[in-house]
Motif scaffolding. Structure first.
Motif, PDB file in Angstrom:
ATOM      1  N   THR A  14       0.797  -1.235   0.000  1.00 36.90           N
ATOM      2  CA  THR A  14       0.000   0.000   0.000  1.00 36.90           C
ATOM      3  C   THR A  14       0.828   1.283   0.000  1.00 36.90           C
ATOM      4  O   THR A  14       0.298   2.348  -0.317  1.00 36.90           O
ATOM      5  CB  THR A  14      -0.923   0.051   1.232  1.00 36.90           C
ATOM      6  OG1 THR A  14      -0.118   0.156   2.415  1.00 36.90           O
ATOM      7  CG2 THR A  14      -1.828  -1.169   1.299  1.00 36.90           C
ATOM      8  N   GLU A  42     -13.645  -4.578   6.326  1.00 39.52           N
ATOM      9  CA  GLU A  42     -14.322  -4.153   5.101  1.00 39.52           C
ATOM     10  C   GLU A  42     -13.670  -2.889   4.536  1.00 39.52           C
ATOM     11  O   GLU A  42     -13.429  -2.785   3.328  1.00 39.52           O
ATOM     12  CB  GLU A  42     -15.807  -3.919   5.386  1.00 39.52           C
ATOM     13  CG  GLU A  42     -16.599  -3.561   4.151  1.00 39.52           C
ATOM     14  CD  GLU A  42     -18.087  -3.424   4.436  1.00 39.52           C
ATOM     15  OE1 GLU A  42     -18.777  -2.853   3.586  1.00 39.52           O
ATOM     16  OE2 GLU A  42     -18.558  -3.875   5.511  1.00 39.52           O
ATOM     17  N   TRP A  43     -13.387  -1.925   5.394  1.00 42.52           N
ATOM     18  CA  TRP A  43     -12.708  -0.697   4.967  1.00 42.52           C
ATOM     19  C   TRP A  43     -11.348  -1.006   4.346  1.00 42.52           C
ATOM     20  O   TRP A  43     -11.011  -0.513   3.267  1.00 42.52           O
ATOM     21  CB  TRP A  43     -12.561   0.252   6.159  1.00 42.52           C
ATOM     22  CG  TRP A  43     -11.513   1.305   5.987  1.00 42.52           C
ATOM     23  CD1 TRP A  43     -11.476   2.256   5.015  1.00 42.52           C
ATOM     24  CD2 TRP A  43     -10.357   1.512   6.794  1.00 42.52           C
ATOM     25  NE1 TRP A  43     -10.355   3.058   5.182  1.00 42.52           N
ATOM     26  CE2 TRP A  43      -9.659   2.610   6.267  1.00 42.52           C
ATOM     27  CE3 TRP A  43      -9.841   0.884   7.926  1.00 42.52           C
ATOM     28  CZ2 TRP A  43      -8.468   3.089   6.826  1.00 42.52           C
ATOM     29  CZ3 TRP A  43      -8.665   1.365   8.489  1.00 42.52           C
ATOM     30  CH2 TRP A  43      -7.995   2.448   7.932  1.00 42.52           C
ATOM     31  N   ASN A  45     -10.262  -3.750   3.028  1.00 42.87           N
ATOM     32  CA  ASN A  45     -10.405  -4.468   1.763  1.00 42.87           C
ATOM     33  C   ASN A  45     -10.895  -3.544   0.658  1.00 42.87           C
ATOM     34  O   ASN A  45     -10.337  -3.522  -0.445  1.00 42.87           O
ATOM     35  CB  ASN A  45     -11.340  -5.657   1.929  1.00 42.87           C
ATOM     36  CG  ASN A  45     -11.441  -6.469   0.659  1.00 42.87           C
ATOM     37  OD1 ASN A  45     -12.307  -6.206  -0.179  1.00 42.87           O
ATOM     38  ND2 ASN A  45     -10.555  -7.429   0.509  1.00 42.87           N
ATOM     39  N   ASP A  46     -11.915  -2.760   0.949  1.00 44.89           N
ATOM     40  CA  ASP A  46     -12.493  -1.868  -0.063  1.00 44.89           C
ATOM     41  C   ASP A  46     -11.510  -0.797  -0.527  1.00 44.89           C
ATOM     42  O   ASP A  46     -11.395  -0.530  -1.718  1.00 44.89           O
ATOM     43  CB  ASP A  46     -13.753  -1.184   0.469  1.00 44.89           C
ATOM     44  CG  ASP A  46     -14.925  -2.132   0.632  1.00 44.89           C
ATOM     45  OD1 ASP A  46     -14.855  -3.284   0.150  1.00 44.89           O
ATOM     46  OD2 ASP A  46     -15.924  -1.716   1.267  1.00 44.89           O
ATOM     47  N   ASP A  47     -10.812  -0.186   0.417  1.00 48.15           N
ATOM     48  CA  ASP A  47      -9.945   0.947   0.076  1.00 48.15           C
ATOM     49  C   ASP A  47      -8.522   0.544  -0.294  1.00 48.15           C
ATOM     50  O   ASP A  47      -7.860   1.274  -1.036  1.00 48.15           O
ATOM     51  CB  ASP A  47      -9.887   1.948   1.227  1.00 48.15           C
ATOM     52  CG  ASP A  47     -11.182   2.725   1.397  1.00 48.15           C
ATOM     53  OD1 ASP A  47     -12.181   2.403   0.725  1.00 48.15           O
ATOM     54  OD2 ASP A  47     -11.198   3.669   2.210  1.00 48.15           O
ATOM     55  N   TYR A  48      -8.050  -0.608   0.222  1.00 47.32           N
ATOM     56  CA  TYR A  48      -6.643  -0.974   0.024  1.00 47.32           C
ATOM     57  C   TYR A  48      -6.431  -2.379  -0.518  1.00 47.32           C
ATOM     58  O   TYR A  48      -5.295  -2.791  -0.746  1.00 47.32           O
ATOM     59  CB  TYR A  48      -5.874  -0.807   1.345  1.00 47.32           C
ATOM     60  CG  TYR A  48      -5.961   0.606   1.866  1.00 47.32           C
ATOM     61  CD1 TYR A  48      -5.174   1.607   1.328  1.00 47.32           C
ATOM     62  CD2 TYR A  48      -6.864   0.943   2.874  1.00 47.32           C
ATOM     63  CE1 TYR A  48      -5.262   2.917   1.787  1.00 47.32           C
ATOM     64  CE2 TYR A  48      -6.964   2.241   3.339  1.00 47.32           C
ATOM     65  CZ  TYR A  48      -6.158   3.228   2.787  1.00 47.32           C
ATOM     66  OH  TYR A  48      -6.253   4.512   3.237  1.00 47.32           O
ATOM     67  N   GLY A  49      -7.501  -3.138  -0.685  1.00 45.77           N
ATOM     68  CA  GLY A  49      -7.392  -4.480  -1.232  1.00 45.77           C
ATOM     69  C   GLY A  49      -6.747  -5.485  -0.294  1.00 45.77           C
ATOM     70  O   GLY A  49      -6.240  -6.512  -0.739  1.00 45.77           O
ATOM     71  N   ARG A  52      -8.088 -10.806   4.685  1.00 44.81           N
ATOM     72  CA  ARG A  52      -8.403 -10.986   6.102  1.00 44.81           C
ATOM     73  C   ARG A  52      -7.167 -11.089   6.994  1.00 44.81           C
ATOM     74  O   ARG A  52      -7.099 -10.453   8.042  1.00 44.81           O
ATOM     75  CB  ARG A  52      -9.290 -12.211   6.289  1.00 44.81           C
ATOM     76  CG  ARG A  52      -9.702 -12.405   7.727  1.00 44.81           C
ATOM     77  CD  ARG A  52     -10.738 -13.506   7.883  1.00 44.81           C
ATOM     78  NE  ARG A  52     -11.074 -13.712   9.267  1.00 44.81           N
ATOM     79  CZ  ARG A  52     -11.890 -12.954   9.974  1.00 44.81           C
ATOM     80  NH1 ARG A  52     -12.456 -11.911   9.418  1.00 44.81           N
ATOM     81  NH2 ARG A  52     -12.143 -13.211  11.233  1.00 44.81           N
TER      82      ARG A  52
END
Length: 96
Positions: A14, A42-43, A45-49, A52
């Protein structure tokens, strides 16, 4: 993979240090006691891929700080670390 290795890989993927993630999470209120790990995952994953496993390493830092359980220090297990305190300020500044 150790907790520190997860954090170092996140930085590689990132360009953000764990401390920068902590600052972003704090401004978004994700460090509040009532925020669940799933919301943070979720944040991330959504914003930075982030998946888990890597996300959970950051959840730990966001919710509990840089200290990890001493049972992970100096062991032969997959989550072994050299110290009970994670380095949050980036790989380039990490003491050797």
């Amino acid at each position: 993979m150790s907790f520190q290795a997860y954090l170092d890989t996140i930085e590689d993927q990132t360009g953000l240090t764990p401390r920068q993630f902590l600052e972003i999470a704090t401004t978004r209120g994700y460090d509040a006691p009532d925020v669940k790990a799933g919301v943070i995952l979720e944040w991330l994953n959504d914003d930075y891929g982030l998946g888990r496993g890597h996300g959970m390493a950051l959840v730990h830092v966001i919710k509990k700080g840089p200290r990890i359980d001493a049972k992970h220090v100096g062991t032969a297990g997959s989550h072994r670390d050299e110290s009970d305190t994670l380095w949050l300020d980036g790989k380039a500044t990490k003491p050797q």
